[in-house]
Design a protein around this motif. Sequence first.
Motif, PDB file in Angstrom:
ATOM      1  N   ARG A  56       0.850  -1.184   0.000  1.00  0.00           N
ATOM      2  CA  ARG A  56       0.000   0.000   0.000  1.00  0.00           C
ATOM      3  C   ARG A  56       0.888   1.238   0.000  1.00  0.00           C
ATOM      4  NH1 ARG A  56      -2.218   0.674   6.275  1.00  0.00           N
ATOM      5  NH2 ARG A  56      -0.201   0.338   7.299  1.00  0.00           N
ATOM      6  N   HIS A  82      -8.135  -1.506  -2.459  1.00  0.00           N
ATOM      7  CA  HIS A  82      -8.826  -0.282  -2.047  1.00  0.00           C
ATOM      8  C   HIS A  82      -8.131   0.928  -2.637  1.00  0.00           C
ATOM      9  CE1 HIS A  82      -9.932   2.918   0.954  1.00  0.00           C
ATOM     10  NE2 HIS A  82     -11.044   2.216   1.062  1.00  0.00           N
ATOM     11  N   ARG A  84      -8.360   5.145  -2.041  1.00  0.00           N
ATOM     12  CA  ARG A  84      -8.865   5.938  -0.924  1.00  0.00           C
ATOM     13  C   ARG A  84      -8.939   7.423  -1.224  1.00  0.00           C
ATOM     14  NH1 ARG A  84      -6.743   8.566   4.185  1.00  0.00           N
ATOM     15  NH2 ARG A  84      -8.310   8.164   5.766  1.00  0.00           N
ATOM     16  N   ASN A  95      -3.410   5.098   7.312  1.00  0.00           N
ATOM     17  CA  ASN A  95      -4.834   5.010   7.012  1.00  0.00           C
ATOM     18  C   ASN A  95      -5.123   4.402   5.643  1.00  0.00           C
ATOM     19  OD1 ASN A  95      -6.113   6.095   9.367  1.00  0.00           O
ATOM     20  ND2 ASN A  95      -5.308   8.101   8.809  1.00  0.00           N
ATOM     21  N   GLN A  97      -5.710   1.591   3.095  1.00  0.00           N
ATOM     22  CA  GLN A  97      -6.262   0.249   3.237  1.00  0.00           C
ATOM     23  C   GLN A  97      -5.834  -0.643   2.047  1.00  0.00           C
ATOM     24  OE1 GLN A  97     -10.531   0.507   4.220  1.00  0.00           O
ATOM     25  NE2 GLN A  97     -10.201   2.675   4.618  1.00  0.00           N
ATOM     26  N   PRO A  98      -6.080  -1.958   2.220  1.00  0.00           N
ATOM     27  CA  PRO A  98      -6.715  -2.695   3.303  1.00  0.00           C
ATOM     28  C   PRO A  98      -5.877  -2.722   4.578  1.00  0.00           C
ATOM     29  CG  PRO A  98      -6.836  -3.951   1.251  1.00  0.00           C
ATOM     30  CD  PRO A  98      -5.883  -2.809   1.022  1.00  0.00           C
ATOM     31  N   MET A  99      -6.594  -2.754   5.711  1.00  0.00           N
ATOM     32  CA  MET A  99      -5.952  -2.874   7.011  1.00  0.00           C
ATOM     33  C   MET A  99      -5.898  -4.343   7.419  1.00  0.00           C
ATOM     34  SD  MET A  99      -7.568   0.373   9.027  1.00  0.00           S
ATOM     35  CE  MET A  99      -7.127   2.053   8.541  1.00  0.00           C
ATOM     36  N   ALA A 112     -11.305  -3.645   4.107  1.00  0.00           N
ATOM     37  CA  ALA A 112     -11.365  -2.416   3.314  1.00  0.00           C
ATOM     38  C   ALA A 112     -12.767  -1.837   3.429  1.00  0.00           C
ATOM     39  CB  ALA A 112     -11.017  -2.696   1.853  1.00  0.00           C
ATOM     40  N   HIS A 113     -12.863  -0.505   3.467  1.00  0.00           N
ATOM     41  CA  HIS A 113     -14.116   0.177   3.807  1.00  0.00           C
ATOM     42  C   HIS A 113     -14.352   1.352   2.881  1.00  0.00           C
ATOM     43  CE1 HIS A 113     -15.981   3.333   6.754  1.00  0.00           C
ATOM     44  NE2 HIS A 113     -16.962   2.682   6.144  1.00  0.00           N
ATOM     45  N   SER A 140     -12.367   3.588   9.526  1.00  0.00           N
ATOM     46  CA  SER A 140     -12.371   2.293   8.858  1.00  0.00           C
ATOM     47  C   SER A 140     -11.824   1.186   9.745  1.00  0.00           C
ATOM     48  CB  SER A 140     -11.545   2.367   7.569  1.00  0.00           C
ATOM     49  OG  SER A 140     -12.101   3.315   6.677  1.00  0.00           O
ATOM     50  N   GLU A 141     -10.942   1.532  10.664  1.00  0.00           N
ATOM     51  CA  GLU A 141     -10.333   0.544  11.551  1.00  0.00           C
ATOM     52  C   GLU A 141     -11.317  -0.006  12.576  1.00  0.00           C
ATOM     53  OE1 GLU A 141      -6.585   0.297  14.719  1.00  0.00           O
ATOM     54  OE2 GLU A 141      -7.121   2.195  13.773  1.00  0.00           O
ATOM     55  N   TYR A 172     -18.214  -2.842   3.128  1.00  0.00           N
ATOM     56  CA  TYR A 172     -16.976  -3.474   3.586  1.00  0.00           C
ATOM     57  C   TYR A 172     -16.630  -4.684   2.726  1.00  0.00           C
ATOM     58  CZ  TYR A 172     -16.968  -0.939   8.069  1.00  0.00           C
ATOM     59  OH  TYR A 172     -16.929   0.028   9.038  1.00  0.00           O
TER      60      TYR A 172
END
Length: 486
Positions: A56, A82, A84, A95, A97-99, A112-113, A140-141, A172
């Motif tokens: 990322r 993702h 963003r 910040n 994502q994906p986390m 991912a959000h 998102s976390e 999500y």
Amino acid sequence: MPAEIKGLNEECGLFGIWGEANAAQLTYDGLHSLQHRGQEGAGIVSNDQGQFYRHRGLGLLAEVFRDSETIHQLYGTSAIGHVRYATAGNHGVENIQPMLFSHDEVGEFALAHNGNLTNADTIRGELREKGVTFQATSDSELLGELVTTSDEDGFINQLKASLNHIHGGFAYLLMTPHMMVAALDPNGFRPLVVGKMPDGATVICSETCALDQVGASFVRDVEPGEIIIVTDEGMKIDHFTTDTHLALCSMEYIYFARPDSIIRGISVHEARKRMGALVARENPVKADVVLGVPNSSLSAAIGYAQESGIPYDMGMIKNQYVARTFIEPTQAKRDRGVSMKLSVVKSVVAGKDIVLVDDSIVRGTTSKYIVRLLKKAGAKSVHVRIASPALKFPCYYGIDIQTTKELIAANNTIPEICTQIEADSLAFLSVPGLIKAIGDLNDADNHGLCTAYFDGNYPTPLYDYQAGFDAEVARLGLYEGANTGD
């Protein structure tokens, strides 16, 4: 920051695939077609028999994955990705994502959000009391932390309980070693679709244009309150709630989605053409030529020209190598971005009475610049027609608005806006016209759209944002009938 009223900016884009040997590359390709949904950062997590690989970074997708070897090192037959734009949290790489999260039962999982949670501050406080240390600053976390600290038995039950604890707009994608899971909020504010690859692999993503990009066929929309579970055995449809009320963000049709996408069976391009036609019918004007502000307004401009009988022409050119200007953090940079990205075809404009069709007016500075540009090129008059209603209220479900002080229509009458942007006339599409142009999205009396940015009728309570909203309504004297779904 609940005290702040946020403003029009891009959201995020999701893409996931399960059961495909070339998963990371196809995720990259799908995200490329969703780049319009987020230009601040990008990331991909791949899954190779339970071993996760992630890359990322900040910037456009092609910048983050500049080295072609990066994709080849994301091994595995499934992946989620993702792109963003920040609607909450700062702009740091933490910040992006994906986390990734560690889970007692499934091991590692990725998340991912797309969207914005309206009770994020409350949840963050609850998690802090449980001793959670956050890895990032975005909302998102929070879902991932709720899942990992849940007292329910089993990952899916923990996910369901967590989804019922959060409020706002959310789509999500999650991935564990053995499944990919999609979830959509009870109002379906954000689009999310399911597709199939020719070899049977399952794709879930934000827009159908991403399905087209990777050669997948459309299967279905993810419905409000649904959980879609994809494993090697196939796809299962479940629910975390059946208390649902479709209120899809109308800005998806107006501005955010790509025109070649289809959202809930409705072509975005055709909906925008109908918006243009209806604003022409509601607000006619005599002119020589119709121009659209490239690129998101071109469909509406075509519709305006067809309805009015005034010829459409390509009077403005967009430099495709300049990012969309609203994403810039300061007004000075936005102004510079506009000057770099737009130019006028003088032979089309000189000596003409112009109808300039745009999809929206946020601050008014871009509109003023374009009107001046056209008049400098010799236009006799410029009549601005906006193919959406006037933006007067903030969105709390995934569109980043600064404050209503920046929303020109929240602080000025239409004649005042017309004077400020130096147009010869100005008119907006009505809210009923917008609903008619898009069409009913369900069979109930409700039209299935969120139009809160125009009429203040929010389909849900605003939770942590309520006090800030009430203060803004009082300060500006906005509609007394503004409804927050209580």
